[in-house]
Design a protein around this motif. Structure first.
Motif, PDB file in Angstrom:
ATOM      1  N   LEU A 167       3.020  -0.232 -13.635  1.00 46.72           N
ATOM      2  CA  LEU A 167       1.980   0.080 -12.942  1.00 46.72           C
ATOM      3  C   LEU A 167       0.580  -0.442 -13.396  1.00 46.72           C
ATOM      4  O   LEU A 167      -0.356  -0.549 -12.900  1.00 46.72           O
ATOM      5  CB  LEU A 167       2.024   1.547 -13.043  1.00 46.72           C
TER       6      LEU A 167
ATOM      7  N   TYR B 116       2.206  -7.061 -10.103  1.00 45.41           N
ATOM      8  CA  TYR B 116       3.016  -5.888  -9.513  1.00 45.41           C
ATOM      9  C   TYR B 116       2.247  -4.962  -8.621  1.00 45.41           C
ATOM     10  O   TYR B 116       2.905  -4.645  -7.507  1.00 45.41           O
ATOM     11  CB  TYR B 116       3.887  -5.224 -10.498  1.00 45.41           C
ATOM     12  N   ILE B 117       1.269  -4.337  -9.042  1.00 44.28           N
ATOM     13  CA  ILE B 117       0.577  -3.264  -8.597  1.00 44.28           C
ATOM     14  C   ILE B 117       0.167  -3.769  -7.218  1.00 44.28           C
ATOM     15  O   ILE B 117       0.039  -2.987  -6.121  1.00 44.28           O
ATOM     16  CB  ILE B 117      -0.231  -2.367  -9.400  1.00 44.28           C
ATOM     17  N   ASN B 118      -0.452  -4.654  -7.115  1.00 45.24           N
ATOM     18  CA  ASN B 118      -1.267  -5.333  -6.222  1.00 45.24           C
ATOM     19  C   ASN B 118      -0.006  -5.531  -4.929  1.00 45.24           C
ATOM     20  O   ASN B 118      -0.234  -5.353  -3.663  1.00 45.24           O
ATOM     21  CB  ASN B 118      -2.023  -6.475  -6.087  1.00 45.24           C
TER      22      ASN B 118
ATOM     23  N   PRO C 107      -3.490   3.975 -10.043  1.00 46.00           N
ATOM     24  CA  PRO C 107      -3.435   2.560  -9.803  1.00 46.00           C
ATOM     25  C   PRO C 107      -2.762   1.967  -8.316  1.00 46.00           C
ATOM     26  O   PRO C 107      -3.433   1.023  -7.531  1.00 46.00           O
ATOM     27  CB  PRO C 107      -2.679   1.881 -10.934  1.00 46.00           C
ATOM     28  N   LEU C 108      -1.668   2.800  -8.018  1.00 45.68           N
ATOM     29  CA  LEU C 108      -1.077   2.456  -6.791  1.00 45.68           C
ATOM     30  C   LEU C 108      -1.837   2.924  -5.481  1.00 45.68           C
ATOM     31  O   LEU C 108      -2.048   2.046  -4.604  1.00 45.68           O
ATOM     32  CB  LEU C 108       0.391   3.369  -6.690  1.00 45.68           C
TER      33      LEU C 108
ATOM     34  N   ALA D  99      -4.476  -0.016  -5.158  1.00 39.38           N
ATOM     35  CA  ALA D  99      -3.836  -1.021  -4.601  1.00 39.38           C
ATOM     36  C   ALA D  99      -3.593  -0.979  -3.055  1.00 39.38           C
ATOM     37  O   ALA D  99      -3.852  -1.728  -2.322  1.00 39.38           O
ATOM     38  CB  ALA D  99      -2.431  -1.214  -5.364  1.00 39.38           C
TER      39      ALA D  99
ATOM     40  N   ASP E 266       3.641   7.471  -7.795  1.00 42.82           N
ATOM     41  CA  ASP E 266       4.592   6.514  -8.437  1.00 42.82           C
ATOM     42  C   ASP E 266       5.851   7.170  -8.128  1.00 42.82           C
ATOM     43  O   ASP E 266       7.037   6.263  -8.261  1.00 42.82           O
ATOM     44  CB  ASP E 266       4.120   6.227  -9.751  1.00 42.82           C
TER      45      ASP E 266
ATOM     46  N   LEU F 271       6.526   5.144  -4.900  1.00 41.68           N
ATOM     47  CA  LEU F 271       7.281   3.871  -5.483  1.00 41.68           C
ATOM     48  C   LEU F 271       8.865   4.168  -5.913  1.00 41.68           C
ATOM     49  O   LEU F 271       9.859   3.180  -5.292  1.00 41.68           O
ATOM     50  CB  LEU F 271       6.774   3.252  -6.745  1.00 41.68           C
TER      51      LEU F 271
END
Ligand code: PCP
Length: 282
Positions: free
Chosen positions: A109, A114-116, A143-144, A147, A204, A232
């Motif tokens: 994360l 990855y997160i983008n 963060p997710l 994004a 997440d 996710l």
């Protein structure tokens, strides 16, 4: 600035990629490049054809006085398969399993690449949905949420566990977090959401779904609407979840006495819009 067509195409493409989901008038581009609208229209047709053939996104033209062109990012199927394959490979490591059926993902994360990409995939799923905000519960979902929100140029709304004097008056609800089977509290500042706002909830991880269910209740408290839910990773166990009709990118299975997690694809392929053809090998 007066540019020749090839330079105009590069600059226009960069501008569109930096302003996802925003309607940009042909007049704006015509003045920016000191070119006729007919030339701009031809340029946009070239960009649209390339965006769609390269599966970068859609370029929609909106007619009328407030019309213009709008870049809507989406992730093509080949990239979806590559991303999920990479994440499955990264997550299938023995030391990632945590007590209580959790998976350590904080390193993933924290990686912008990855997160983008995960944000772009989730935004792809909801490309046809009107969205006004993305909501998540502090902390690991943040963060997710950013994004996804950055792909749609919409704000993030962060639900907290307790009220903060720095956030003014708040709405507070209680919910059962299936993970801990305890009554917990969610708090959101009154200023965060307008009535009838359409809100995408992301997180997440989903175990029992209590956190996701709590956020849907919070949205209803504001008279807003749940436009969708996405996580996710969901656990294969704890079925049925406390919410339904959610999107999961990956699914965690923990075989008895096995130390290495099994990571499968979630239900995301069932939710991808029509321009993605479901793969045969999932
Ligand atoms: O589906 P549920 O059973 O409700 O559990 C899912 C919760 C638990 C976990 O958060 P925590 O690790 O508890 O909190 P934080 O994100 O702050 O680390 C995860 O980020 C989801 O928000």
């Amino acid at each position: 600035m007066k540019l020749k067509r090839s330079s105009r195409l590069v600059d226009m493409t960069a501008y569109l990629l930096r302003h996802p989901q925003q309607v940009i008038s042909l007049s704006y581009f015509s003045e920016r490049y000191q070119s006729a609208k007919s030339s701009i229209s031809e340029d946009l047709t070239i960009i649209k054809e390339n965006f769609e053939s390269q599966e970068i996104g859609r370029l929609q033209t909106q007619a009328g006085a407030a019309g213009g062109v709008c870049y809507m990012p989406y992730m093509g199927l080949a990239e979806v398969e590559r991303l999920l394959g990479t994440l499955r490979q990264q997550m299938t490591q023995k030391d990632r399993l945590l007590p209580g059926g959790y998976l350590y993902m904080t390193d993933l994360l924290g990686k912008p690449a990855y997160i983008n990409a995960i944000g772009r995939l989730i935004a792809s799923v909801f490309i046809d949905e009107k969205l006004d905000a993305v909501m998540t519960m502090e902390t690991k979902g943040i963060p997710l949420a950013y994004a996804v929100a950055s792909q749609r140029s919409i704000p993030v709304v962060i639900v907290r566990r307790s009220s903060k004097v720095t956030e003014g008056s708040t709405v507070s609800i209680n919910y059962i977090s299936g993970s801990s089977k305890r009554i917990q509290t969610m708090v959101l500042p009154r200023r965060s959401l307008k009535e009838h706002a359409r809100v995408l909830i992301v997180d997440d991880f989903m175990k029992a779904g209590g956190t996701m269910k709590g956020m849907t209740s919070m949205i209803q408290e504001f008279g807003a609407e749940v436009a969708g839910m996405a996580v996710l990773v969901e656990t294969k166990e704890e079925q049925p979840k406390l919410v339904d009709r959610y999107v999961s990118l990956l699914k965690l299975a923990i075989p008895d006495r096995q130390e290495t997690p099994i990571i499968e694809n979630g239900n995301v392929y069932d939710w991808l819009p029509k321009q993605h053809v479901n793969p045969t090998n999932v």
